[in-house]
Design a protein around this motif. Structure first.
Motif, PDB file in Angstrom:
ATOM      1  N   VAL A 123       0.844  -1.203   0.000  1.00 58.46           N
ATOM      2  CA  VAL A 123       0.000   0.000   0.000  1.00 58.46           C
ATOM      3  C   VAL A 123       0.873   1.245   0.000  1.00 58.46           C
ATOM      4  N   LYS A 124       1.963   1.198   0.757  1.00 62.04           N
ATOM      5  CA  LYS A 124       2.885   2.341   0.790  1.00 62.04           C
ATOM      6  C   LYS A 124       3.424   2.663  -0.600  1.00 62.04           C
ATOM      7  N   LYS A 125       3.605   1.595  -1.410  1.00 65.80           N
ATOM      8  CA  LYS A 125       4.155   1.779  -2.751  1.00 65.80           C
ATOM      9  C   LYS A 125       3.069   2.029  -3.789  1.00 65.80           C
ATOM     10  N   ASN A 126       1.803   2.030  -3.337  1.00 63.12           N
ATOM     11  CA  ASN A 126       0.672   2.318  -4.218  1.00 63.12           C
ATOM     12  C   ASN A 126       0.527   1.271  -5.318  1.00 63.12           C
ATOM     13  N   GLY A 127       0.859   0.018  -5.031  1.00 64.19           N
ATOM     14  CA  GLY A 127       0.687  -1.057  -6.004  1.00 64.19           C
ATOM     15  C   GLY A 127       1.633  -0.894  -7.170  1.00 64.19           C
ATOM     16  N   ILE A 128       2.776  -1.548  -7.148  1.00 59.84           N
ATOM     17  CA  ILE A 128       3.805  -1.285  -8.148  1.00 59.84           C
ATOM     18  C   ILE A 128       3.822  -2.305  -9.279  1.00 59.84           C
ATOM     19  N   GLY A 129       3.024  -3.351  -9.191  1.00 57.26           N
ATOM     20  CA  GLY A 129       3.081  -4.403 -10.195  1.00 57.26           C
ATOM     21  C   GLY A 129       1.795  -4.534 -10.988  1.00 57.26           C
ATOM     22  N   ARG A 130       1.681  -5.670 -11.682  1.00 58.97           N
ATOM     23  CA  ARG A 130       0.515  -5.919 -12.521  1.00 58.97           C
ATOM     24  C   ARG A 130      -0.260  -7.150 -12.103  1.00 58.97           C
ATOM     25  N   SER A 131       0.091  -7.740 -10.974  1.00 61.94           N
ATOM     26  CA  SER A 131      -0.620  -8.925 -10.494  1.00 61.94           C
ATOM     27  C   SER A 131      -1.995  -8.510  -9.970  1.00 61.94           C
ATOM     28  N   MET A 132      -2.865  -9.502  -9.751  1.00 60.61           N
ATOM     29  CA  MET A 132      -4.183  -9.216  -9.211  1.00 60.61           C
ATOM     30  C   MET A 132      -4.064  -8.579  -7.824  1.00 60.61           C
ATOM     31  N   PHE A 133      -3.071  -9.006  -7.073  1.00 54.70           N
ATOM     32  CA  PHE A 133      -2.849  -8.420  -5.751  1.00 54.70           C
ATOM     33  C   PHE A 133      -2.508  -6.938  -5.860  1.00 54.70           C
ATOM     34  N   ASP A 134      -1.591  -6.590  -6.779  1.00 55.70           N
ATOM     35  CA  ASP A 134      -1.200  -5.186  -6.943  1.00 55.70           C
ATOM     36  C   ASP A 134      -2.367  -4.334  -7.433  1.00 55.70           C
ATOM     37  N   LEU A 135      -3.199  -4.899  -8.310  1.00 53.50           N
ATOM     38  CA  LEU A 135      -4.354  -4.150  -8.803  1.00 53.50           C
ATOM     39  C   LEU A 135      -5.358  -3.917  -7.673  1.00 53.50           C
TER      40      LEU A 135
END
Length: 327
Positions: A256-268
């Motif tokens: 959350v601190k990184k505001n979702g940095i990837g493309r996985s379902m978790f990051d979205l």
């Protein structure tokens, strides 16, 4: 509607890295180093023995890959027991493969763990009865690397708006005028997840209790992220003026601190959390240890029917009030 994104499955965040490409290539076709070792695997074990982990972990992996664990098949061969049948399932012979990977009792554990994807479903067998050491070593070193990164992140103290390091063991009231929302998830059975949300004011009085049952095969961290999102959705639906969200999932806090940095379902999902936080008067998403999140954890098991959502703003369930008195 958001645009479609390319997703790289071998990495956790869905984005390609050289390291994840290397692991994938090595697991499929092997490497020149493997051939240079003349089948001894010395190059792999040099990597393992050089890892900064407790020696007993490395020793266990080495014993498992070389057939030296004290499983019943080995004990029978040395006349140390009367049979080789597994003492847990009483069906199959207890070999290293069966004890660590194939027994129904151990499969129930791996099914809820990311190691399952790396090892159990990988090209793990050279022969039907022998573990492929290279694949085990690759999975082990990747897990160690990910774990060390997680630990290093967990020891950092954050001072920004979202995330404030490791929280305490007990629930503490928020400041006046702020509603503290505790969220948690419960994995129920093979493919069901319960989400629980509890809101309390600065006096510790209940403001809301919400739970939801979902049919999903989410990982633990995905379920925890969905619980945080569910809590924020309930807060917005009830038009709460000012909130702070607590969860016992430290890995969710870091992303959350990184505001979702990837493309996985978790990051979205994390991106949805951050966007919703920006649309609310959200004072932060912070960590609390399990002891301070017990009511939300138990609330996650309230709904008994898939798709049901229970939201209480008055006439709270009596047992929830009893749980609150224990904290």
């Amino acid at each position: 509607m958001p645009c479609d994104l390319l997703y790289w499955r071998p990495s956790r965040n869905g984005e390609y890295t050289v390291r994840s490409g290397y692991w994938l290539g090595m697991s499929l076709v092997g490497s020149g180093e493997e051939q240079a070792d003349n089948g001894t695997g010395e190059g792999w074990w040099k990597v393992v023995w050089g890892l900064r982990v407790p020696p007993k972990l490395i020793h266990f992996v080495w014993r498992a890959c070389t057939g030296m664990l004290a499983v019943k098949s080995n004990l029978l061969r040395h006349h140390c027991c009367g049979n080789a049948v597994c003492d847990l399932c009483w069906v199959e012979e207890e070999t290293e493969i069966h004890a660590l990977l194939q027994c129904p009792w151990t499969r129930s554990f791996w099914g809820a763990n990311e190691f399952d994807e790396l090892i159990v479903n990988a090209r793990i067998f050279e022969k039907e009865d022998r573990v492929c050491p290279e694949v085990v070593v690759m999975g082990f070193t990747r897990l160690v690397s990910d774990y060390q990164g997680y630990v290093e992140a967990g020891l950092m103290t954050a001072t920004d708006r979202v995330g404030e390091g490791i929280g305490g063991d007990v629930w503490t009231p928020p400041e006046n005028g702020v509603i503290k929302i505790n969220s948690d998830a419960a994995i129920i059975g093979d493919a069901e997840v319960g989400l629980g949300v509890v809101g309390r004011d600065s006096n510790g009085e209940m403001v809301l209790v919400a739970s939801k049952r979902c049919r999903a095969g989410w990982s633990v961290k995905m379920a925890e992220a969905k619980a945080v999102l569910f809590g924020m959705e309930i807060a917005k639906r009830l038009e709460l003026s000012s909130i702070i969200v607590e969860t016992d999932a430290l890995n969710v806090i870091h992303v959350v601190k990184k505001n979702g940095i990837g493309r996985s379902m978790f990051d979205l999902c994390i991106k949805d959390v951050c966007e919703l936080a920006n649309s609310l008067d959200c004072r932060g998403v912070v960590h609390v240890k399990r002891g301070g999140n017990t009511v939300a954890h138990l609330t996650a098991r309230l709904c008994s029917v898939e798709g049901d959502e229970l939201v209480h703003v008055i006439d709270f369930p009596p047992f929830v009030l009893v749980w609150r008195s224990w904290i």
